[in-house]
Design an enzyme around this catalytic site. Structure first.
Site, PDB file in Angstrom:
ATOM      1  CG  HIS A 122      -2.186  -1.376   0.875  1.00  0.00           C
ATOM      2  ND1 HIS A 122      -2.552  -1.673  -0.469  1.00  0.00           N
ATOM      3  CD2 HIS A 122      -2.427  -1.661   1.898  1.00  0.00           C
ATOM      4  CE1 HIS A 122      -3.630  -2.846   0.446  1.00  0.00           C
ATOM      5  NE2 HIS A 122      -3.546  -2.470   1.623  1.00  0.00           N
ATOM      6  CG  HIS A 196      -8.104  -0.549   2.004  1.00  0.00           C
ATOM      7  ND1 HIS A 196      -8.294  -1.040   3.059  1.00  0.00           N
ATOM      8  CD2 HIS A 196      -6.631  -1.489   2.226  1.00  0.00           C
ATOM      9  CE1 HIS A 196      -8.124  -2.634   3.397  1.00  0.00           C
ATOM     10  NE2 HIS A 196      -7.054  -2.219   2.253  1.00  0.00           N
ATOM     11  CD  GLU A 333      -7.869  -3.355  -0.846  1.00  0.00           C
ATOM     12  OE1 GLU A 333      -7.170  -3.529  -1.031  1.00  0.00           O
ATOM     13  OE2 GLU A 333      -8.649  -4.354  -0.052  1.00  0.00           O
TER      14      GLU A 333
END
Ligand code: GLA
Length: 368
Positions: A122, A196, A333
């Site tokens: 991420h 997210h 996602e």
């Protein structure tokens, strides 16, 4: 009588604010953080802050027309920078993982932060979820839409090229949260930006999400190793717990003896969405039987990571004092596949100067 009905309705629709309202939510590194309210004519509301361009809450109707909270988040800003497992945030520059934090582009090797076992996750130590985004256009009563921009400097978190990312959120008249992304760069680089948000369509009183019925229009998924890095193969979902081509309870097979489920501690996997990437298609349907709430996911992206809140364990306390229990939410996602830069058969995540990468994802709510 009329008054009683009005006040009862008000009680059922907690003070979610008017569209265009903005409140100061906290400070980050000395800078103010602002929370914005987006609300459509039927009352669907999303609250979104400039820190991480983060969706803090979403309120939608159940089958009886009662509004409730369907997204995980905190009531105050404080926990966000240190405790949030990416609740509602925009993640990037690369959402999901890069094996060992290494990749080569045009003959040059790049090394990124390793922040998830031996892999990069991420966007690194301070990804897009931990930056204050500039607000380009604010929501109004008439137009419940907000546009954020973040310019990620050349070399930030080890990535090459200055990347300009624009994210526009709209609460549509059709009760959808629509997210439009536009990305440009000044030098060749890589990108995989997603939202997210953690959903629990059962609302605030619901515990886990195992009873939600989920349909993912994906014939294949990308199997992973124990560090959740794809092997590079595309595997048919047929005959496996990953077959959601027809609606299935999320919990029906989550405990099956299956190596992939073991690696993820549940579902934490990328599905290869059917249909043409780049075209907006309805990829996912979710139904929560108790409340009757539904959610459709439409996307232009080639894949989606289904994550079933396997790391939630009841220690995080969110909206209204609610403890977020193990598997108390799921994420969908929409994205390019994990570690794409190291897999030549996966759709490319490389972006060239002069090019604008555009992508749209829609989370559309309803009830039946
Ligand atoms: C993604 C990852 C998960 C986890 C969550 C946040 O879904 O794939 O492994 O990191 O984000 O906790």
């Amino acid at each position: 009588m009329a008054l009683a009905i009005i006040s009862a309705t008000l009680l059922l629709q907690p003070a979610m604010g008017i569209s265009g309202a903005q409140t100061s939510f906290g400070t980050f590194e000395g800078n103010p953080v602002t929370l914005y309210t987006l609300k459509n004519k039927s009352g669907m509301t999303a609250k979104i802050m400039d820190f991480g361009a983060t969706v803090v809450s979403i309120s939608t109707k159940d089958r009886k027309g009662r509004f409730d909270d369907v997204a995980l988040g905190f009531d105050t800003f404080d926990p966000y920078p240190t405790k949030s497992p990416y609740f509602g945030a925009i993640v990037g520059r690369i959402g999901n993982r890069i094996a060992k934090g290494k990749f080569t582009l045009d003959g040059k090797e790049y090394t990124l932060a390793v922040n998830n076992g031996e892999n990069h996750l991420h966007g690194g130590k301070q990804g897009f979820d931990k930056r204050i985004w500039t607000v380009l256009t604010k929501p109004t009563a008439e137009n419940p839409s907000i546009t954020f921009q973040y310019v990620s400097a050349d070399g930030e978190e080890g990535y090459p090229g200055a990347l300009t990312v624009t994210v526009k959120y709209t609460v549509t008249p059709q009760n959808a949260l629509k997210i439009d992304y536009a990305i440009t760069t000044d030098a060749r680089t890589i990108h995989n930006i997603t939202n997210h948000t953690y959903f629990n369509l059962g609302g605030k009183s619901a515990k886990d999400i195992l009873g939600h019925r989920l349909q993912i229009k994906a014939t294949q998924m990308t199997p992973v190793d124990k560090g959740l890095i794809p092997t590079g193969k595309l595997r048919a979902v047929k005959g496996t717990p990953f077959d959601f081509r027809t609606p299935k309870g999320i919990g029906t097979r989550i405990g099956a003896k299956d190596e992939q489920l073991k690696f993820g501690g549940g579902y934490d996997h990328n599905f290869v969405l059917d249909g043409k990437a780049g075209s907006l298609r309805r990829a996912i349907n979710v139904f929560e039987p108790r409340s009757g709430r539904t959610m459709e996911v439409w996307t232009t992206e080639p894949g989606v990571q289904l994550y079933t809140g396997n790391f939630l364990d009841g220690t995080l306390v969110g909206h209204g004092g609610k403890k977020y229990l193990h598997r108390g939410a799921f994420c969908l996602e929409t994205q390019h596949y994990p570690d794409s830069i190291n897999q030549k058969n996966f759709p490319s995540v490389v972006l060239n100067p002069g090019q604008t990468y555009k992508s749209t994802t829609i989370y559309k709510f309803g009830a039946r």
